[in-house]
Design an enzyme around this catalytic site. Sequence first.
Site, PDB file in Angstrom:
ATOM      1  N   HIS A  46       0.827  -1.204   0.000  1.00 16.50           N
ATOM      2  CA  HIS A  46       0.000   0.000   0.000  1.00 16.50           C
ATOM      3  C   HIS A  46       0.867   1.262   0.000  1.00 16.50           C
ATOM      4  CE1 HIS A  46      -3.639   2.353   0.639  1.00 16.50           C
ATOM      5  NE2 HIS A  46      -2.877   3.140   1.384  1.00 16.50           N
ATOM      6  N   HIS A  94      -4.685   4.359  -3.387  1.00 13.99           N
ATOM      7  CA  HIS A  94      -3.654   3.313  -3.448  1.00 13.99           C
ATOM      8  C   HIS A  94      -3.108   3.477  -4.859  1.00 13.99           C
ATOM      9  CE1 HIS A  94      -2.457  -1.160  -2.679  1.00 13.99           C
ATOM     10  NE2 HIS A  94      -1.857  -0.766  -3.801  1.00 13.99           N
ATOM     11  N   HIS A  96      -1.900   3.736  -8.549  1.00 16.25           N
ATOM     12  CA  HIS A  96      -2.140   2.839  -9.678  1.00 16.25           C
ATOM     13  C   HIS A  96      -1.902   3.585 -10.980  1.00 16.25           C
ATOM     14  CE1 HIS A  96      -5.845   4.802  -8.354  1.00 16.25           C
ATOM     15  NE2 HIS A  96      -6.190   4.877  -9.630  1.00 16.25           N
TER      16      HIS A  96
HETATM   17  P1  AMP Z   1      -8.554   7.050  -9.955  1.00 15.00           P
HETATM   18  O1  AMP Z   1      -9.806   7.864 -10.089  1.00 15.00           O
HETATM   19  O2  AMP Z   1      -7.413   7.528 -10.810  1.00 15.00           O
HETATM   20  O3  AMP Z   1      -8.176   6.886  -8.496  1.00 15.00           O
HETATM   21  O4  AMP Z   1      -8.894   5.626 -10.533  1.00 15.00           O
HETATM   22  C1  AMP Z   1      -9.590   4.672  -9.802  1.00 15.00           C
HETATM   23  C2  AMP Z   1     -10.148   3.701 -10.795  1.00 15.00           C
HETATM   24  O5  AMP Z   1     -10.461   2.509 -10.107  1.00 15.00           O
HETATM   25  C3  AMP Z   1     -11.432   4.160 -11.483  1.00 15.00           C
HETATM   26  O6  AMP Z   1     -11.223   4.198 -12.894  1.00 15.00           O
HETATM   27  C4  AMP Z   1     -12.465   3.115 -11.078  1.00 15.00           C
HETATM   28  O7  AMP Z   1     -13.347   2.794 -12.122  1.00 15.00           O
HETATM   29  C5  AMP Z   1     -11.595   1.943 -10.694  1.00 15.00           C
HETATM   30  N1  AMP Z   1     -12.145   1.045  -9.692  1.00 15.00           N
HETATM   31  C6  AMP Z   1     -12.678   1.373  -8.498  1.00 15.00           C
HETATM   32  N2  AMP Z   1     -13.031   0.262  -7.831  1.00 15.00           N
HETATM   33  C7  AMP Z   1     -12.694  -0.782  -8.623  1.00 15.00           C
HETATM   34  C8  AMP Z   1     -12.795  -2.200  -8.500  1.00 15.00           C
HETATM   35  N3  AMP Z   1     -13.334  -2.782  -7.422  1.00 15.00           N
HETATM   36  N4  AMP Z   1     -12.349  -2.973  -9.517  1.00 15.00           N
HETATM   37  C9  AMP Z   1     -11.825  -2.407 -10.621  1.00 15.00           C
HETATM   38  N5  AMP Z   1     -11.689  -1.085 -10.792  1.00 15.00           N
HETATM   39  C10 AMP Z   1     -12.116  -0.287  -9.821  1.00 15.00           C
END
Ligand code: AMP
Length: 110
Positions: A46, A94, A96
């Site tokens: 994390h 987190h 990504h």
């Molecule tokens: P960000 O807004 O850059 O933090 O991106 C977060 C991303 O995570 C968004 O595009 C969401 O659609 C995606 N997201 C949130 N929860 C999940 C999940 N459980 N599985 C897959 N994608 C997710």
Amino acid sequence: MSDCIFCKIANGELNTEFVYENDYVVVFKDLNPTAPYHLLCVPKTHVESLAELEDEKLMAELLKGVKAAAKKVGLTDYRTVINTGKEAGQSVFHIHFHIIGGRPLNWPAG
Ligand code: AMP
């Protein structure tokens, strides 16, 4: 972190299908894809955001994970995005990489 959704996914607690996995990262499909391919490359440890990322080995492993996942799904042209902070659009705290492709992408925006 116990209440972090990406920690749960990376730990295998939600049975998410991984497009790619190695010792450092998992890559899986975004829940709300913005393109035919919309993957997320997430470290197994994390780290809240890019602003908090200090581990140089992990920095390299994130990029290596992006490249390996893109290659595995056959993506040659793709966009990578890291949103850092709420105002920039970060909604999951987190770190990504978004990996987006499979259609023409405009720049800037789109
Ligand atoms: P960000 O807004 O850059 O933090 O991106 C977060 C991303 O995570 C968004 O595009 C969401 O659609 C995606 N997201 C949130 N929860 C999940 C999940 N459980 N599985 C897959 N994608 C997710």
